[in-house]
Scaffold this active site. Structure first.
Site, mmCIF file in Angstrom:
data_model
loop_
_atom_site.group_PDB
_atom_site.id
_atom_site.type_symbol
_atom_site.label_atom_id
_atom_site.label_comp_id
_atom_site.label_asym_id
_atom_site.label_seq_id
_atom_site.Cartn_x
_atom_site.Cartn_y
_atom_site.Cartn_z
ATOM 1 N N ARG A 232 -8.717 7.379 16.323
ATOM 2 C CA ARG A 232 -7.398 7.101 15.746
ATOM 3 C C ARG A 232 -6.884 8.400 15.131
ATOM 4 O O ARG A 232 -7.654 9.303 14.812
ATOM 5 C CB ARG A 232 -7.491 6.040 14.633
ATOM 6 C CG ARG A 232 -7.921 4.652 15.101
ATOM 7 C CD ARG A 232 -6.863 3.967 15.935
ATOM 8 N NE ARG A 232 -7.304 2.656 16.421
ATOM 9 C CZ ARG A 232 -7.973 2.442 17.548
ATOM 10 N NH1 ARG A 232 -8.300 3.457 18.318
ATOM 11 N NH2 ARG A 232 -8.313 1.223 17.916
ATOM 12 N N TYR B 98 3.537 -7.558 17.124
ATOM 13 C CA TYR B 98 3.836 -6.611 16.035
ATOM 14 C C TYR B 98 4.492 -5.349 16.601
ATOM 15 O O TYR B 98 5.542 -4.910 16.109
ATOM 16 C CB TYR B 98 2.546 -6.271 15.269
ATOM 17 C CG TYR B 98 2.705 -5.123 14.294
ATOM 18 C CD1 TYR B 98 3.466 -5.262 13.136
ATOM 19 C CD2 TYR B 98 2.100 -3.885 14.538
ATOM 20 C CE1 TYR B 98 3.623 -4.208 12.243
ATOM 21 C CE2 TYR B 98 2.246 -2.821 13.651
ATOM 22 C CZ TYR B 98 3.014 -2.986 12.513
ATOM 23 O OH TYR B 98 3.169 -1.929 11.637
ATOM 24 N N VAL C 178 -9.536 0.608 8.625
ATOM 25 C CA VAL C 178 -10.985 0.827 8.681
ATOM 26 C C VAL C 178 -11.464 1.683 7.511
ATOM 27 O O VAL C 178 -12.541 1.444 6.956
ATOM 28 C CB VAL C 178 -11.386 1.421 10.060
ATOM 29 C CG1 VAL C 178 -10.728 2.763 10.328
ATOM 30 C CG2 VAL C 178 -12.891 1.568 10.171
ATOM 31 N N VAL C 179 -10.662 2.654 7.071
ATOM 32 C CA VAL C 179 -11.093 3.511 5.959
ATOM 33 C C VAL C 179 -11.234 2.677 4.686
ATOM 34 O O VAL C 179 -12.220 2.791 3.951
ATOM 35 C CB VAL C 179 -10.102 4.677 5.731
ATOM 36 C CG1 VAL C 179 -10.464 5.464 4.479
ATOM 37 C CG2 VAL C 179 -10.067 5.592 6.944
ATOM 38 N N LEU D 138 5.844 -10.203 -2.370
ATOM 39 C CA LEU D 138 4.433 -10.259 -2.783
ATOM 40 C C LEU D 138 3.580 -11.074 -1.804
ATOM 41 O O LEU D 138 2.550 -11.625 -2.188
ATOM 42 C CB LEU D 138 4.296 -10.797 -4.219
ATOM 43 C CG LEU D 138 5.039 -9.993 -5.292
ATOM 44 C CD1 LEU D 138 4.858 -10.630 -6.678
ATOM 45 C CD2 LEU D 138 4.556 -8.539 -5.332
ATOM 46 N N GLY E 182 1.691 -7.829 -0.777
ATOM 47 C CA GLY E 182 1.711 -6.858 -1.871
ATOM 48 C C GLY E 182 1.056 -7.447 -3.114
ATOM 49 O O GLY E 182 0.822 -8.651 -3.200
ATOM 50 N N PHE F 232 0.827 -1.216 0.000
ATOM 51 C CA PHE F 232 0.000 0.000 0.000
ATOM 52 C C PHE F 232 0.865 1.273 0.000
ATOM 53 O O PHE F 232 0.850 2.061 -0.960
ATOM 54 C CB PHE F 232 -0.934 -0.077 1.227
ATOM 55 C CG PHE F 232 -1.516 1.214 1.680
ATOM 56 C CD1 PHE F 232 -2.095 2.109 0.776
ATOM 57 C CD2 PHE F 232 -1.522 1.551 3.036
ATOM 58 C CE1 PHE F 232 -2.653 3.305 1.219
ATOM 59 C CE2 PHE F 232 -2.068 2.735 3.482
ATOM 60 C CZ PHE F 232 -2.630 3.624 2.571
ATOM 61 N N ASP G 250 10.277 -7.023 -3.068
ATOM 62 C CA ASP G 250 9.026 -7.401 -2.397
ATOM 63 C C ASP G 250 8.821 -8.882 -2.622
ATOM 64 O O ASP G 250 9.095 -9.381 -3.722
ATOM 65 C CB ASP G 250 7.857 -6.575 -2.991
ATOM 66 C CG ASP G 250 6.625 -6.570 -2.099
ATOM 67 O OD1 ASP G 250 6.098 -7.666 -1.804
ATOM 68 O OD2 ASP G 250 6.199 -5.482 -1.690
ATOM 69 N N SER H 288 5.998 2.313 13.712
ATOM 70 C CA SER H 288 4.548 2.384 13.900
ATOM 71 C C SER H 288 4.157 2.922 15.263
ATOM 72 O O SER H 288 4.901 2.767 16.251
ATOM 73 C CB SER H 288 3.996 0.961 13.752
ATOM 74 O OG SER H 288 2.682 0.880 14.208
HETATM 75 N N1 NAD Z 1 -0.660 1.115 6.914
HETATM 76 C C1 NAD Z 1 -0.515 1.635 8.111
HETATM 77 O O1 NAD Z 1 -1.462 2.200 8.686
HETATM 78 C C2 NAD Z 1 0.825 1.576 8.808
HETATM 79 C C3 NAD Z 1 0.933 2.191 10.068
HETATM 80 C C4 NAD Z 1 2.162 2.143 10.731
HETATM 81 C C5 NAD Z 1 3.239 1.520 10.140
HETATM 82 N N2 NAD Z 1 3.104 0.914 8.929
HETATM 83 C C6 NAD Z 1 4.287 0.259 8.363
HETATM 84 O O2 NAD Z 1 4.484 0.761 7.046
HETATM 85 C C7 NAD Z 1 5.066 -0.266 6.226
HETATM 86 C C8 NAD Z 1 4.228 -0.473 4.979
HETATM 87 O O3 NAD Z 1 2.918 -0.842 5.384
HETATM 88 P P1 NAD Z 1 1.730 -1.055 4.353
HETATM 89 O O4 NAD Z 1 0.490 -0.592 5.031
HETATM 90 O O5 NAD Z 1 2.087 -0.514 3.032
HETATM 91 O O6 NAD Z 1 1.678 -2.656 4.344
HETATM 92 P P2 NAD Z 1 1.579 -3.668 3.104
HETATM 93 O O7 NAD Z 1 1.334 -5.017 3.707
HETATM 94 O O8 NAD Z 1 0.617 -3.149 2.091
HETATM 95 O O9 NAD Z 1 3.044 -3.595 2.494
HETATM 96 C C9 NAD Z 1 4.112 -4.375 2.958
HETATM 97 C C10 NAD Z 1 4.820 -4.939 1.747
HETATM 98 O O10 NAD Z 1 5.944 -5.689 2.192
HETATM 99 C C11 NAD Z 1 5.984 -6.926 1.493
HETATM 100 N N3 NAD Z 1 6.634 -7.913 2.345
HETATM 101 C C12 NAD Z 1 6.161 -8.445 3.506
HETATM 102 N N4 NAD Z 1 7.054 -9.322 3.999
HETATM 103 C C13 NAD Z 1 8.119 -9.332 3.147
HETATM 104 C C14 NAD Z 1 9.341 -10.044 3.116
HETATM 105 N N5 NAD Z 1 9.656 -10.942 4.066
HETATM 106 N N6 NAD Z 1 10.198 -9.809 2.089
HETATM 107 C C15 NAD Z 1 9.895 -8.921 1.095
HETATM 108 N N7 NAD Z 1 8.728 -8.228 1.077
HETATM 109 C C16 NAD Z 1 7.856 -8.432 2.087
HETATM 110 C C17 NAD Z 1 4.540 -7.271 1.205
HETATM 111 O O11 NAD Z 1 4.363 -8.183 0.116
HETATM 112 C C18 NAD Z 1 3.936 -5.883 0.934
HETATM 113 O O12 NAD Z 1 4.022 -5.561 -0.449
HETATM 114 C C19 NAD Z 1 5.180 -1.506 7.112
HETATM 115 O O13 NAD Z 1 6.488 -1.545 7.639
HETATM 116 C C20 NAD Z 1 4.182 -1.240 8.224
HETATM 117 O O14 NAD Z 1 4.529 -1.920 9.404
HETATM 118 C C21 NAD Z 1 1.926 0.930 8.252
#
Ligand code: NAD
Length: 316
Positions: free
Chosen positions: A206, A139, A182-183, A32, A35, A11, A30, A115
């Site tokens: 939040r 986490y 949630v959004v 995937l 993703g 994302f 990635d 986070s």
């Molecule tokens: N979305 C949120 O609200 C939020 C809030 C706080 C922190 N974060 C952090 O931001 C970052 C991105 O989050 P996001 O919401 O885009 O999540 P997401 O799950 O959409 O993206 C994570 C990506 O990492 C890839 N991935 C997971 N494990 C992997 C591995 N072992 N090797 C290679 N690729 C791997 C997944 O395939 C995915 O494309 C993360 O570190 C998450 O902890 C997100």
């Protein structure tokens, strides 16, 4: 600049890659696992590998990035409870491996996603970077440990680094299935003509931040003069957030006219473990690298809803 984005098919990563691609050479790593291939930008260099696996160092060497934005993570709280070993392997050992590979490949900047989950239950809001951390799930604990391994791996190296602690991010390309925010879930259901469900009273709050603001923080973090030397109390960890609490009921109210939904949202019993209120103070990011959240929530919500309406997901 050559920028490597781990998690670039996810994302936040896919939104970042789209913003970077016009002015930088962008590489994506990635596996995937969460993703989506459709998120990959055709002009970005891409390798499908596990950051916690044996191919990482060689792959990072091959791209030879100047800067690394590390977003790949096991980012689901329920999955971290079901399988804390894998959560640790990806989030802590994976971050260590990405930091070592970035350093050894000659990168001079690394920005890593952390986070709000590192804080856990709060005594007082909004939270600043220096409060005591009491993560309440694997986490949050792994994200906190990831910040520490980043520091220990990069200490004394040429790499200037920072951890950015995001609050609740929303926007286009968020996955509404599984544990999507949630959004995303509300937008996806509304776009499908279904009634969204609010867990609990809906008064839980939040600190919702639009993904465009997160992308700006990541870009500013990779280009700022220094993230490390000016970091002050709490080291190079920065809240990236609005500082504003919005309730789930308020979200529902704001989305109604955007989605032309005039029915009532459904209510279901509260989910165990959900915190009642959350907000992070981002003053430090503003002071050190002049970042600020700029997108008003109603504008971000309208943009997000339009994306879900144009890109229907399976019903959630
Ligand atoms: N979305 C949120 O609200 C939020 C809030 C706080 C922190 N974060 C952090 O931001 C970052 C991105 O989050 P996001 O919401 O885009 O999540 P997401 O799950 O959409 O993206 C994570 C990506 O990492 C890839 N991935 C997971 N494990 C992997 C591995 N072992 N090797 C290679 N690729 C791997 C997944 O395939 C995915 O494309 C993360 O570190 C998450 O902890 C997100």
């Amino acid at each position: 600049m050559r920028v490597l984005v781990t998690g670039g098919a996810g994302f936040i990563g896919s939104n970042l890659v789209r913003a970077l691609i016009a002015n930088h050479e962008v590489g994506v790593i990635d596996d995937l696992s969460t993703g989506n291939v459709a998120n990959l930008h055709p002009a970005a260099w891409f390798r499908k590998i596990d950051i916690a696996g044996p191919a990482l160092a060689k792959t990072v060497q091959e791209f030879a990035p100047e800067a690394v934005v590390h977003l790949a993570a096991q980012s689901s709280v329920p999955a971290s409870i079901l399988n804390p070993e894998r959560d640790w392997e990806v989030n802590v050992e994976g971050t260590r491996a990405v930091a070592a590979a970035a350093r050894d490949a000659g990168a001079t900047r690394m920005v890593s996603a952390s986070s709000a989950a590192v804080y856990g239950e709060a005594d007082e809001l909004p939270l600043t970077e220096t409060v005591q951390k009491r993560p309440t799930n694997p986490y949050g604990a792994s994200k906190l440990a990831a910040e520490e391994v980043l520091a220990s791996e990069l200490a004394g190296s040429r790499v200037d680094w920072a951890s950015l602690r995001f609050s609740n991010v929303f926007g286009p390309r968020q996955d509404a299935r599984g544990e999507g925010g949630v959004v995303a879930i509300f937008c996806s259901r509304l776009a499908a003509g279904e009634t969204p469900v609010i867990y609990g009273s809906g008064s839980q709050t939040r600190d919702f931040i639009f993904v465009g603001d997160i992308v700006n923080a990541l870009i500013m973090g990779t280009t700022a003069e220094t993230m490390l030397n000016d970091a002050g109390a709490g080291g190079p960890a920065y809240n990236i957030s609005t500082g504003v609490q919005t309730s789930v009921n308020d979200l529902a109210r704001m989305l109604r006219p955007t989605a032309d939904f005039f029915g009532e949202f459904e209510y279901a019993p509260a989910r165990e473990g959900d915190v009642e209120a959350s907000a992070l103070d981002a003053t430090k990011a503003r002071d050190v690298f002049a970042w600020d959240a700029r997108v008003p929530i109603d504008i971000g919500l309208a943009q997000t809803y339009r994306w879900f309406a144009a890109n229907p997901t399976d019903s959630v």
